[in-house]
Design an enzyme around this catalytic site. Structure first.
Site, PDB file in Angstrom:
ATOM      1  N   PRO A 137      -2.911 -33.209  -0.954  1.00  0.00           N
ATOM      2  CA  PRO A 137      -4.225 -33.580  -0.431  1.00  0.00           C
ATOM      3  C   PRO A 137      -5.081 -34.236  -1.509  1.00  0.00           C
ATOM      4  CG  PRO A 137      -4.157 -31.235  -0.927  1.00  0.00           C
ATOM      5  CD  PRO A 137      -2.774 -31.763  -1.192  1.00  0.00           C
ATOM      6  N   GLY A 138      -5.947 -35.136  -1.082  1.00  0.00           N
ATOM      7  CA  GLY A 138      -6.932 -35.712  -1.992  1.00  0.00           C
ATOM      8  C   GLY A 138      -8.326 -35.373  -1.498  1.00  0.00           C
ATOM      9  N   ARG A 157     -16.640 -47.132   2.970  1.00  0.00           N
ATOM     10  CA  ARG A 157     -16.044 -46.434   4.110  1.00  0.00           C
ATOM     11  C   ARG A 157     -16.776 -46.671   5.445  1.00  0.00           C
ATOM     12  NH1 ARG A 157     -15.677 -41.628   4.655  1.00  0.00           N
ATOM     13  NH2 ARG A 157     -13.647 -41.508   5.637  1.00  0.00           N
ATOM     14  N   CYS A 194     -25.124 -58.483   1.115  1.00  0.00           N
ATOM     15  CA  CYS A 194     -25.405 -59.623   1.976  1.00  0.00           C
ATOM     16  C   CYS A 194     -24.713 -59.540   3.329  1.00  0.00           C
ATOM     17  CB  CYS A 194     -25.038 -60.912   1.269  1.00  0.00           C
ATOM     18  SG  CYS A 194     -26.111 -61.171  -0.142  1.00  0.00           S
ATOM     19  N   GLU A 195     -24.053 -58.443   3.613  1.00  0.00           N
ATOM     20  CA  GLU A 195     -23.581 -58.164   4.957  1.00  0.00           C
ATOM     21  C   GLU A 195     -24.667 -57.345   5.640  1.00  0.00           C
ATOM     22  OE1 GLU A 195     -21.477 -58.604   2.714  1.00  0.00           O
ATOM     23  OE2 GLU A 195     -20.098 -59.871   3.832  1.00  0.00           O
TER      24      GLU A 195
HETATM   25  C1  LIG Z   1       1.177 -40.794   0.384  1.00  0.00           C
HETATM   26  C2  LIG Z   1      -0.167 -40.194   0.428  1.00  0.00           C
HETATM   27  N1  LIG Z   1      -0.342 -38.929   0.001  1.00  0.00           N
HETATM   28  C3  LIG Z   1      -1.537 -38.336  -0.001  1.00  0.00           C
HETATM   29  C4  LIG Z   1      -2.666 -38.999   0.443  1.00  0.00           C
HETATM   30  C5  LIG Z   1      -3.986 -38.287   0.407  1.00  0.00           C
HETATM   31  O1  LIG Z   1      -4.586 -38.226   1.639  1.00  0.00           O
HETATM   32  P1  LIG Z   1      -5.930 -37.386   1.823  1.00  0.00           P
HETATM   33  O2  LIG Z   1      -6.872 -37.822   0.766  1.00  0.00           O
HETATM   34  O3  LIG Z   1      -6.379 -37.714   3.172  1.00  0.00           O
HETATM   35  O4  LIG Z   1      -5.557 -35.944   1.677  1.00  0.00           O
HETATM   36  C6  LIG Z   1      -2.550 -40.319   0.913  1.00  0.00           C
HETATM   37  C7  LIG Z   1      -3.723 -41.062   1.405  1.00  0.00           C
HETATM   38  O5  LIG Z   1      -3.698 -42.174   1.813  1.00  0.00           O
HETATM   39  C8  LIG Z   1      -1.260 -40.929   0.898  1.00  0.00           C
HETATM   40  O6  LIG Z   1      -1.099 -42.180   1.310  1.00  0.00           O
END
Ligand SMILES: Cc1ncc(COP(=O)(O)O)c(C=O)c1O
Length: 427
Positions: free
Chosen positions: A281-282, A324, A354-355
């Site tokens: 996860p990120g 986003r 400018c959008e």
């Molecule tokens: C291969 C892969 N792993 C992990 C992530 C992380 O996703 P998230 O930030 O939604 O947990 C991404 C996001 O695009 C991804 O492409």
């Protein structure tokens, strides 16, 4: 403090802290809270480890690859998922050993693969036939996972959907591409350790991720049966969503991890395989730990229909520091810092580009909002700093870091105009 605020796990600054940071470092300013971030990792780790005997949690650095973030994630025991040579270099600069990183990408350059192997990267997630051939010549003993496309609909925004059959990522399971890739990798003596998938991002419904996990488990079981390949690792990617808007419900990471594990187990069935389970996860780890501070500039009311007006509030940032809303129609929670007004009305917070960059349309803010007020936008820790640009030649914002003792420091200073122009020359 009201009940909503008490139940709300998202990091936010007090009025006093926000004013202090805005006057010390200027706006727009990204702010990250270290204790919050460490707490999120600890919670995910605990939930994940409770669900499976051997787990590996990676932090997806694309969400925010500021060096301080990478170092903290590594200190908390995460592997680092990198998706380019640049992200790998950032991890190395943050002091993360290459062995603790794995490399993604649907079109990695030969030079990127060479660099990763020369540094001793922990694993490479191979995405396509050409890459398998290139790896055959240079990967040696490097661990390889095959990225698979399980063909599930993640039910999230199309631009962050990756698990469906119609995707540029990975080897399709259903049409036989995944099995062919595995056979070819074995022929080339690649050190394939298992399979990977990532079905999409900002998932508030875990169904697709769970289905993806089950399909990966089933594929692993089939490959054991048909060609005697024993997968040692299954990685189901990242994707768990966060609470951008007040009305979003906070996903339960414990139930999420348990559900994925149950589905992977179901897919593995009676194969006897006991792979480690990986997640990367990120957004869930860093997203809610960050906010952005902006200063209010021009305020303008315009007629939009008979007897209806819209009030635009322009802030000193926008598309370049947070793309986003323009990319995905993403919504955010916006709050004014301090002030005493109790009545609120609807404003449209716009950027300065400018959008027609309607950053945050139709948000409730105090009705005495005025030029010079500071706004804090919650949940900007992920996919803001890492997606920032110099559009309209604005320098990218600084990032301030709140230490667990409440003191703060800059971990990324504001870009200068000289830096922005340094790469160019006249013909
Ligand atoms: C291969 C892969 N792993 C992990 C992530 C992380 O996703 P998230 O930030 O939604 O947990 C991404 C996001 O695009 C991804 O492409």
């Amino acid at each position: 403090m009201g009940l909503t605020a008490l139940r709300d796990s998202r990091f936010r600054l007090s009025a006093e802290q926000a004013r202090d940071l805005a006057s010390t470092y200027g706006t727009p300013l990204y702010v990250l809270d270290e204790a919050h971030f460490r707490g999120r990792i600890a919670r995910y780790q605990a939930a994940f480890q409770a669900s499976w005997p051997e787990t590996s949690l990676a932090y997806a650095s694309k969400a925010n690859s500021t060096l301080a973030v990478l170092r903290t994630a590594w200190e908390e025991g995460c592997l680092i998922d990198v998706a380019s040579e640049g992200e790998l270099r950032a991890a190395l600069k943050a002091g993360v050993p290459a062995l603790r990183c794995h490399l993604h990408g649907n079109n990695k350059a030969g030079t990127e693969l060479e660099f990763a192997v020369s540094q001793g990267i922990g694993a490479i997630v191979a995405d396509n036939d050409h890459e398998i051939e290139v790896l055959g010549a240079l990967a040696g003993k490097t661990e390889i996972l095959l990225r698979l496309s399980p063909g599930v609909d993640p039910r999230t925004h199309a631009k962050i959907s990756t698990g469906q059959a119609d995707t540029k990522f990975g080897f399709n399971i259903a049409d036989g591409s995944a099995e062919r890739a595995l056979r070819r990798s074995i022929e080339l003596c690649l050190n394939v350790v298992g399979f990977h998938c990532h079905v999409g991002s900002q998932l508030l419904d875990p169904g697709a991720q769970q289905a993806g996990g089950e399909l990966l488990g089933r594929f692993a079981a089939e490959m054991k049966e048909s060609i005697g390949f024993s997968a040692q690792a299954i990685n189901v990617g990242g994707g768990l969503g966060i609470r951008y808007a007040d009305t979003d419900s906070e996903p339960d990471v414990e139930a999420y991890c348990a559900g994925i594990a149950e589905n992977v187990r179901a897919g593995l069935g009676a194969s006897g395989l006991t792979p480690s389970l990986g997640q990367e996860p990120g957004r869930w780890l860093i997203g809610e730990s960050g906010i952005t501070l902006y200063t209010v500039g021009a305020i303008k009311s315009v007629p939009i229909a008979e007897n209806r007006m819209r009030t635009y509030v322009a802030v000193d940032g926008g598309l370049a520091d947070n793309p986003r809303p323009a990319l995905y129609g993403a919504r955010y929670t916006v709050e004014r810092v301090g002030g005493s007004s109790v009545t609120e009305r609807t404003f449209t917070v716009s950027g300065r580009h400018c959008e027609t960059d309607l950053l945050f349309p139709d948000v409730l803010l105090p009705d005495d909002l005025a030029v010079g007020d500071v706004l804090q936008v919650l949940c900007t820790g992920a996919y803001n700093a890492s997606m920032a640009s110099n559009y309209n030649r604005y320098p990218r914002p600084a990032t301030a870091w709140i230490r667990p003792d409440g003191t703060h420091a800059l971990v990324q200073r504001r870009e200068t105009y000289d830096e922005m122009l340094a790469r160019e020359s006249l013909p």
